[in-house]
Design a protein around this motif. Sequence first.
Motif, PDB file in Angstrom:
ATOM      1  N   PRO A 392       0.815  -1.224   0.000  1.00  0.00           N
ATOM      2  CA  PRO A 392       0.000   0.000   0.000  1.00  0.00           C
ATOM      3  C   PRO A 392       0.847   1.273   0.000  1.00  0.00           C
ATOM      4  O   PRO A 392       1.708   1.464   0.859  1.00  0.00           O
ATOM      5  CB  PRO A 392      -0.804  -0.136   1.297  1.00  0.00           C
ATOM      6  CG  PRO A 392      -0.986  -1.608   1.455  1.00  0.00           C
ATOM      7  CD  PRO A 392       0.304  -2.207   0.969  1.00  0.00           C
ATOM      8  N   GLY A 393       0.600   2.118  -0.986  1.00  0.00           N
ATOM      9  CA  GLY A 393       1.298   3.395  -1.073  1.00  0.00           C
ATOM     10  C   GLY A 393       2.624   3.354  -1.790  1.00  0.00           C
ATOM     11  O   GLY A 393       3.262   4.405  -1.964  1.00  0.00           O
ATOM     12  N   THR A 395       5.298   3.862  -4.304  1.00  0.00           N
ATOM     13  CA  THR A 395       5.386   4.708  -5.483  1.00  0.00           C
ATOM     14  C   THR A 395       6.329   4.090  -6.505  1.00  0.00           C
ATOM     15  O   THR A 395       7.067   3.141  -6.212  1.00  0.00           O
ATOM     16  CB  THR A 395       5.914   6.102  -5.107  1.00  0.00           C
ATOM     17  OG1 THR A 395       7.266   5.976  -4.640  1.00  0.00           O
ATOM     18  CG2 THR A 395       5.059   6.746  -4.016  1.00  0.00           C
ATOM     19  N   GLU A 431      -4.951   1.771   2.861  1.00  0.00           N
ATOM     20  CA  GLU A 431      -5.554   1.883   1.538  1.00  0.00           C
ATOM     21  C   GLU A 431      -4.683   1.157   0.514  1.00  0.00           C
ATOM     22  O   GLU A 431      -3.526   1.518   0.305  1.00  0.00           O
ATOM     23  CB  GLU A 431      -5.697   3.353   1.139  1.00  0.00           C
ATOM     24  CG  GLU A 431      -6.396   3.539  -0.201  1.00  0.00           C
ATOM     25  CD  GLU A 431      -6.440   4.991  -0.651  1.00  0.00           C
ATOM     26  OE1 GLU A 431      -6.969   5.242  -1.752  1.00  0.00           O
ATOM     27  OE2 GLU A 431      -5.935   5.863   0.089  1.00  0.00           O
ATOM     28  N   ASP A 432      -5.232   0.109  -0.085  1.00  0.00           N
ATOM     29  CA  ASP A 432      -4.501  -0.675  -1.082  1.00  0.00           C
ATOM     30  C   ASP A 432      -4.629   0.052  -2.420  1.00  0.00           C
ATOM     31  O   ASP A 432      -5.434  -0.311  -3.281  1.00  0.00           O
ATOM     32  CB  ASP A 432      -5.078  -2.088  -1.145  1.00  0.00           C
ATOM     33  CG  ASP A 432      -4.229  -3.036  -1.983  1.00  0.00           C
ATOM     34  OD1 ASP A 432      -3.142  -2.626  -2.426  1.00  0.00           O
ATOM     35  OD2 ASP A 432      -4.672  -4.170  -2.212  1.00  0.00           O
ATOM     36  N   ASN A 433      -3.828   1.115  -2.596  1.00  0.00           N
ATOM     37  CA  ASN A 433      -4.049   2.069  -3.689  1.00  0.00           C
ATOM     38  C   ASN A 433      -3.139   1.866  -4.892  1.00  0.00           C
ATOM     39  O   ASN A 433      -3.039   2.738  -5.747  1.00  0.00           O
ATOM     40  CB  ASN A 433      -3.895   3.497  -3.164  1.00  0.00           C
ATOM     41  CG  ASN A 433      -2.551   3.712  -2.476  1.00  0.00           C
ATOM     42  OD1 ASN A 433      -1.727   2.796  -2.420  1.00  0.00           O
ATOM     43  ND2 ASN A 433      -2.342   4.908  -1.956  1.00  0.00           N
ATOM     44  N   VAL A 434      -2.451   0.735  -4.959  1.00  0.00           N
ATOM     45  CA  VAL A 434      -1.641   0.439  -6.142  1.00  0.00           C
ATOM     46  C   VAL A 434      -2.466  -0.477  -7.047  1.00  0.00           C
ATOM     47  O   VAL A 434      -2.812  -1.598  -6.657  1.00  0.00           O
ATOM     48  CB  VAL A 434      -0.308  -0.248  -5.764  1.00  0.00           C
ATOM     49  CG1 VAL A 434       0.533  -0.499  -7.013  1.00  0.00           C
ATOM     50  CG2 VAL A 434       0.469   0.591  -4.753  1.00  0.00           C
ATOM     51  N   PRO A 435      -2.823  -0.026  -8.245  1.00  0.00           N
ATOM     52  CA  PRO A 435      -3.657  -0.844  -9.129  1.00  0.00           C
ATOM     53  C   PRO A 435      -3.010  -2.193  -9.437  1.00  0.00           C
ATOM     54  O   PRO A 435      -1.788  -2.297  -9.518  1.00  0.00           O
ATOM     55  CB  PRO A 435      -3.768   0.007 -10.402  1.00  0.00           C
ATOM     56  CG  PRO A 435      -3.474   1.406  -9.957  1.00  0.00           C
ATOM     57  CD  PRO A 435      -2.484   1.285  -8.837  1.00  0.00           C
ATOM     58  N   LYS A 439       0.897  -3.430 -10.119  1.00  0.00           N
ATOM     59  CA  LYS A 439       1.560  -4.478  -9.333  1.00  0.00           C
ATOM     60  C   LYS A 439       2.111  -5.564 -10.256  1.00  0.00           C
ATOM     61  O   LYS A 439       3.251  -6.016 -10.096  1.00  0.00           O
ATOM     62  CB  LYS A 439       0.573  -5.108  -8.343  1.00  0.00           C
ATOM     63  CG  LYS A 439       0.123  -4.198  -7.204  1.00  0.00           C
ATOM     64  CD  LYS A 439      -0.867  -4.936  -6.302  1.00  0.00           C
ATOM     65  CE  LYS A 439      -1.388  -4.047  -5.185  1.00  0.00           C
ATOM     66  NZ  LYS A 439      -2.357  -4.735  -4.319  1.00  0.00           N
TER      67      LYS A 439
END
Length: 528
Positions: A392-393, A395, A431-435, A439
């Motif tokens: 999560p998060g 970059t 928040e699992d915000n990496v599509p 991934k």
Amino acid sequence: MTKGNHNSPDLKSGKGSKDFSKYFDFSDAKVISEEEGKITYRIKGRNVQINSQPDYKEGKRRGKEEIEVHYDFEIPEEMQNFGVDKYYHITTYGCQMNEHDTETMKGLLEQMGYKSVDDRNHADLILLNTCAIRENAEDKVFGELGHLKNLKIEKPGLLLGVCGCMSQEEGVVNRIMSKHGFVDMIFGTHNIHRLPHLIKEAVFSKELVVEVWSKEGDIIENLPKKREGMRAWVNIMYGCDKFCTYCIVPFTRGKERSRRPEDVIAEVRELARQGFKEVTLLGQNVNAYGKDFTDIDYTFGNLMDDMRLIDIPRIRFMTSHPRDFDDKLIEVLGKGGNLVEHIHLPVQSGSTAVLKKMSRKYTREAYLELVRKIKISVPNAVLSTDIIVGFPGETDEQFEDTLSLVREVGYDMAYTFIYSPREGTPAAAMEDNVPMSVKSERLQRLNDLIKENSRIINDRMLGEVVEVLVEGESKNNSEVLSGRSRANKLVHFEGPKELIGTFVKVRITDTKTWYIKGDIVAEAAAVH
């Protein structure tokens, strides 16, 4: 003799299992009987005897209570011949720790008279020893339970059990009770020694028996084990106190607790006497060994130094945590001998910021300094690792930090994973915000780099003569033998079947990314 969390849950209130509401209409759960240590419910037409249920809050508590060691284990007299003329089948998922647990369960069952059978259709007892590290591991088990339902219908007398790490998860136990009521036993990682008792209760009560301790029990020595081949696993400690934010293991395996050194040394000496060629020392966090001792100053470095004095050709260990990899251990590994040069050193990420979110408790710089020290002390060190992408998060820049670390370290091999949340862990609330597309792309780039590294390292081996422990026939060609080098490289070569179980010298003649081939150096062939 044993300790554990024997507090039975209250289904009506959800106490002891916060996830019951996901799976049950509480009005369907009726108390049939209550006695000390267990409650029997009527759930969806079947009686369920609950001795204890997993509870994450209880499992996270790390008290200072004394862990006792017991040497008086024995199969209950009334169960010693219970398995005569019966057959068992165990399917094992996950890590070497689970494999070792399976060896113990096999030992227990065979002391009860059971015999192993490969075809589960002929089994009287089937156990699924499960893994909880990743969600797809759980999906496999639930899929397997779906297949086994038909077998259970055909053979109502079949005993079916789910054990291991999945059983230590709150939601999993509730899901099995609700959706897979044909299961007969659910037990966890802390009470494997209770298997004969659980079989007895399941058979004679004809109820689903649930016994999963959230608080770990004592250390039980002298449990029987069924080992096969020339390589052996030896548990030296149990549990983990690190609580990395993505990891469920501290809940499923409990707090860190080390076996006494004299017991470990005695077991390895006995394996040497039996002729085993290789021993792998196991721990969820193996190099934290001894840090829980209060009466002696004896760490993993001390234990490895003592391992050098035992007549076992090869000693390995896994899995180590960089934070516990101290100078004493590095010094001892530098002495070589039967201590192999392959070291598995999980990094998980090359970004200090991501490592902090993971609660790994070391920085990128500290990890690289540790690698530098290892390579100075063990010049021929071969490193492998674990890496998670898409935390999560994470970059693009942080992922590039991972790639640059992989290049700098020069790993021989890596286990790489796309992050997936595990219910009950702190990371699951992030928040699992990496599509997923990102991934997957990152995983592909990482794997390409690992392959490139591996190919370069393998190519350097051309012409070298390496010592290989011959394990058996190649999976793809019965005319070819295969075995592992000290660096854990799988090497293929032609030779007579009589060499299986021995050490031979092999000159490397062909290398690819994941395949190494060679020829036996006849005059140097050695049998240990």
